[in-house]
Design a protein around this motif. Structure first.
Motif, PDB file in Angstrom:
ATOM      1  N   THR A 148      13.620  22.467  37.468  1.00  0.00           N
ATOM      2  CA  THR A 148      14.560  23.574  37.626  1.00  0.00           C
ATOM      3  C   THR A 148      15.978  23.038  37.775  1.00  0.00           C
ATOM      4  O   THR A 148      16.910  23.518  37.115  1.00  0.00           O
ATOM      5  CB  THR A 148      14.179  24.412  38.856  1.00  0.00           C
ATOM      6  OG1 THR A 148      12.817  24.825  38.713  1.00  0.00           O
ATOM      7  CG2 THR A 148      15.064  25.629  38.993  1.00  0.00           C
ATOM      8  N   ALA A 196      13.262  28.158  44.692  1.00  0.00           N
ATOM      9  CA  ALA A 196      12.968  26.915  43.972  1.00  0.00           C
ATOM     10  C   ALA A 196      13.938  25.815  44.369  1.00  0.00           C
ATOM     11  O   ALA A 196      13.566  24.644  44.444  1.00  0.00           O
ATOM     12  CB  ALA A 196      13.033  27.167  42.472  1.00  0.00           C
ATOM     13  N   PRO A 241       7.558  15.544  44.883  1.00  0.00           N
ATOM     14  CA  PRO A 241       6.233  16.007  44.467  1.00  0.00           C
ATOM     15  C   PRO A 241       6.350  17.114  43.425  1.00  0.00           C
ATOM     16  O   PRO A 241       7.403  17.728  43.269  1.00  0.00           O
ATOM     17  CB  PRO A 241       5.628  16.555  45.759  1.00  0.00           C
ATOM     18  CG  PRO A 241       6.799  16.935  46.593  1.00  0.00           C
ATOM     19  CD  PRO A 241       7.872  15.952  46.261  1.00  0.00           C
TER      20      PRO A 241
END
Ligand code: ADP
Ligand code: MG
Lengths: 273, 253
Positions: free
Chosen positions: B50, B24, B43
């Motif tokens: 996160t 991530a 995006p």
């Protein structure tokens, strides 16, 4: 309404609707329906053999008799006491275990075999065993009421806690809440609609529980009266506890509903389990 | 003030918590000065949420660290506060009750926290709505409540995760302007997540452009537009158009 809105309303100039609308008289219609039923029952009930069916005025007479002798009050109070003790303990333990199992994986895995097994067993099947253990007195009945109320409130609390989203818990954490405050300020209020739905169910189930228990033991209480009057074919007297129980059921569930609306005004009750 | 050092985060497969599923965030480095307004732009799915959750202390990193005033972040703390994308209000509390929440957790006495909360409600223009429940007010108003609640904690760093993503365009512009006005009056550092290029330019001192798979920082673009930006039409400024083109290029590749 602001000035523009009022002006618009004047221009639209709705004419007040005339004529009969059924929806204006719903309360009246309901009352008439009940009165009509009572009258029909009275008229036709008098022609039926009193062994099979009584009629309203006879039931009213029987009720007065029972009240004067004091028999009814004594039995009713006995039932209510057992009911209250059993129900309150089921609510306390049910909510406690539901919260624990909903929040902690460990508690869930340790407890759920028993919870599911006991919940799946029809409570009636356990009554003979409970009578064997506790005798015919109040403790056995309390145990039966307790078991009847426990599972609905436990299951609902459990699924209520389970539906609390992780993002709600995050809000608590961001503002520095520890586990205890997350519990009291996030989990419990968020699960409250479910818990209250469970309480409402438990109130009804416990009422069934107490009557079943008393009909089994047939010694004291409302259930005992039902058995006694029906085996004596005193049908008019038999209806007195029946009507009392019906009223009690309605009043209790209305009371919980009101409580629910007070405690959880932000959300209409959702159909939990 | 805020320093993110070589931060990486891996999410594991849903049905196999031992199998890495997705990188991530990969080697994120970012430094933010006191009172700076930084936008994270990228995006959907590039790891903005996160990253901000790790900075908030809600999520642990797998590599690297986050320092706030030199101290490593391991959990949420009073120096940081977060404004959520879906407003993050507690539906069983009134507007006032929601603003009070943070102070209540902190143990501020009832009367005092009421007074403070009223003050912040006034700051976001919501006096008179104290007793409403969240579902009774519009999305824009709900987010004002969210902002008032966060400000009431006087955080050094305000983390905002697409706070205006769920409101209509007109309300959004209004909220952006009000946010700038409130921010101008405080010393708060703001980290603001968005995927709107215009929003990021209008608000920030610096736009951090992120890419996905793996989530990483592609480029940082300084926004050299004068402040205050709510006077005149900043969006008509030729510099604004140039920044928009630059950032769009940067997002592409
Ligand atoms: N708890 C999680 N478990 C697994 N994958 C996650 C989790 N949270 C986010 N992800 C994944 O990580 C990526 C980045 O997500 P996110 O930070 O929410 O992106 P953004 O906010 O930029 O849209 C996405 O592909 C998302 O599906
Ligand atoms: Mg996001």
């Amino acid at each position: 309404m602001n000035a523009l809105e009022e002006q618009a309303l004047a221009e639209i100039s709705l004419s007040p609707s005339k004529g009969f609308r059924v929806t204006d008289y719903l309360g009246l219609l309901r009352a008439s329906s009940v009165i009509l039923l009572l009258i029909v029952w009275e008229v036709f009930g008098r022609d039926v053999n009193p062994l099979f069916l009584s009629y309203p005025t006879a039931i009213a007479r029987a009720c007065v008799q029972l009240l004067i002798s004091g028999e009814f009050q004594r039995q009713a109070l006995g039932s209510l006491e057992v009911y209250a003790v059993g129900l309150v303990s089921s609510l306390v333990l049910g909510i406690f275990l539901g919260l624990l199992m909903g929040r902690y994986r460990l508690a869930e895995y340790l407890l759920d075999p028993y919870v599911y097994a006991l919940d799946a067993t029809p409570r009636v099947a356990l009554i003979p065993l409970l009578l064997l253990w506790f005798g015919l007195g109040a403790p056995a009945k309390i145990a039966i009421v307790f078991l009847s109320g426990l599972f609905p409130v436990l299951m609902n609390t459990f699924s209520g806690v389970r539906t609390v989203s992780a993002s709600l818990v995050d809000i608590g954490r961001v503002y520095g809440a520890g586990e205890a405050k997350i519990f009291t300020k996030i989990i419990v209020p968020a699960a409250l609609p479910f818990i209250m739905a469970g309480v409402r169910l438990a109130v009804g189930r416990a009422l069934i529980g107490i009557i079943t228990a008393e009909m089994f033991t047939a010694v004291t209480g409302m259930g005992a009266l039902l058995i006694r009057y029906s085996s004596a074919f005193a049908t008019d007297k038999f209806f007195v506890p029946v009507i009392f129980l019906a009223l009690l059921g309605v009043i209790l569930s209305r009371a919980v509903e009101l409580l629910q609306r007070r405690l959880a005004p932000w959300k209409e009750t959702e159909g939990a389990l | 003030m805020l320093e993110v050092r070589h931060l990486s985060k891996v999410f594991f497969e849903q049905n196999d918590s031992r199998k890495p599923g997705l990188v991530a965030l990969y080697d994120i480095c970012l430094t933010v000065r006191k009172k700076e307004f930084v936008c994270l732009l990228g995006p959907s799915g590039c790891g903005k949420t996160t990253l901000i959750r790790i900075v908030a202390g809600l999520l642990p990193a797998d590599r690297g660290e986050v320092l706030v005033n030199g101290n490593p972040v391991t959990s949420p703390g009073r120096d940081r506060c977060m404004v959520f994308q879906q407003f993050g209000l507690l539906p069983w509390r009134t507007v006032l009750g929601n603003v009070e929440f943070g102070l209540e957790i902190e143990g501020v006495p009832r009367e005092e926290r009421r007074d403070i909360s009223r003050k912040y409600l006034e700051l976001v223009g919501l006096n008179g709505f104290e007793d409403y429940y969240p579902h009774q007010i519009s999305g824009g108003m709900q987010q004002r409540v969210g902002i008032a609640r966060a400000l009431s904690k006087k955080p050094d760093i305000l983390l905002m995760d697409e706070p205006f993503g769920a409101v209509d365009a007109q309300t959004r512009e209004q909220l952006q302007e009000e946010l700038l006005k409130i921010w101008a009056k405080t010393d708060t550092t703001v980290i603001f997540v968005t995927h709107s290029i215009d929003e990021s330019i209008y608000l920030s001192d610096r736009v951090v452009v992120m890419h996905s798979r793996p989530g990483r920082i592609k480029e940082e673009v300084l926004v050299d537009l004068p402040r205050p930006r709510w006077e005149g039409d900043v969006k008509a400024d030729p510099r604004f158009a140039r920044l928009r083109t630059d950032i769009r290029e940067s997002l592409r590749g």
